[in-house]
Design a protein around this motif. Structure first.
Motif: not given
Length: 298
Positions: A236-265
């Protein structure tokens, strides 16, 4: 039961990979191709006809005396077809070659050595999150801190960036990753080797977040193996860290992979998301150390 020490060049690659692949406690770190790219110099302890295997990564030199834990390998240990017990674990540590006078490695929960082996043991924690549920259930458990960061990223007009090339990701890592410049440059090449090999096997994908101008703010490679989807090396860049980019990254991951028989590590050493903010489950692994060098002598 017999445990023997085997040099890398004498390892049967097919039997080794089969053991890691079908091991009840297998993970991506144990495959020969992964160890060759990241560990480079390694030997192994092998039980009988590859019923269980334990890689030992060492620093090359005049004396092969130091086992160490390289970047991008959270933990190793004993990979086994059958569940391990204290008796079998003891056999492996009893067989540890005396040539290795300095040992600093991380092992999985079931491979914790007994006190008689003289290791200094400290517990570390990784987290996993089941994706076999709806996105709504996952999102309902976001903490206020995480939700505020996500709202900030949405207000900033950020968007997903799914067409990242391995080279673009590696360049972003070299600029914004952990460690000093020299270490990041070294890690960049290791990451490219892992990514291309995982993509070749269909075992992973790149994902990121960009601003309205298309500037990359956060990125990660997610590698899948043994019913897990693991965050390999989030950046993550400094700008991304200050503006919530990590949260959006993780939220997008869950939106596109929810329901799959996987553990997120979360791959704890690398994660830029606090697992407690999304109600992930903790589990231990262990840092083990031993120094039996004679003072002043290798």
């Amino acid at each position: 039961m017999a445990v023997r020490w085997v040099k890398r060049e004498d390892i049967d690659k097919v039997k080794w990979n089969s053991c890691v692949h079908y091991a009840y406690n297998g993970n991506i770190f144990g495959y020969v191709w992964y160890l060759d790219f990241i560990g480079k110099s390694w030997t192994a302890l092998i039980e009988d006809d590859y019923q269980a295997v334990m890689p030992l990564i060492y620093r090359p030199g005049l004396h092969k005396m130091e086992i160490y834990q390289p970047s991008f390998i959270r933990e190793l240990g004993i990979f086994s077809y059958a569940p391990l017990n204290s008796h079998r674990v003891k056999y492996f540590f009893d067989a540890m070659p005396e040539e290795y006078r300095l040992i600093n490695m991380r092992v999985s929960e079931e491979c914790k050595p007994a006190e008689i082996h003289g290791f200094k043991v400290s517990e570390k924690t990784n987290h996993v999150l089941s994706l076999l549920q709806s996105y709504e259930n996952l999102a309902d458990r976001y903490s206020p801190v995480f939700r505020n960061a996500l709202d900030k990223s949405i207000a900033n007009g950020f968007r997903s960036a799914e067409s990242i090339t391995p080279e673009e990701y590696a360049a972003f890592y070299e600029k914004n990753g952990q460690g000093n410049k020299r270490q990041r440059e070294k890690d960049k090449h290791a990451l490219l080797r892992i990514i291309y090999n995982a993509l070749h096997r269909g075992w992973g994908f790149l994902s990121g977040i960009a601003d309205e101008k298309g500037e990359l703010l956060a990125a990660d490679f997610y590698i899948t193996s043994h019913s897990r989807m693991m965050s390999l090396a989030p950046v993550i860049s400094k700008n991304g860290e200050a503006s919530g980019a990590a949260a959006m990254q993780f939220d997008f991951l869950l939106r596109t992979n929810a329901g799959k028989p996987l553990l997120f590590d979360f791959n704890e050493d690398q994660s830029f998301i606090n697992p407690t903010h999304v109600h992930a489950m903790p589990y231990p692994f262990y840092d083990i150390k031993k120094d039996v060098r004679i003072v002043g002598i290798w």
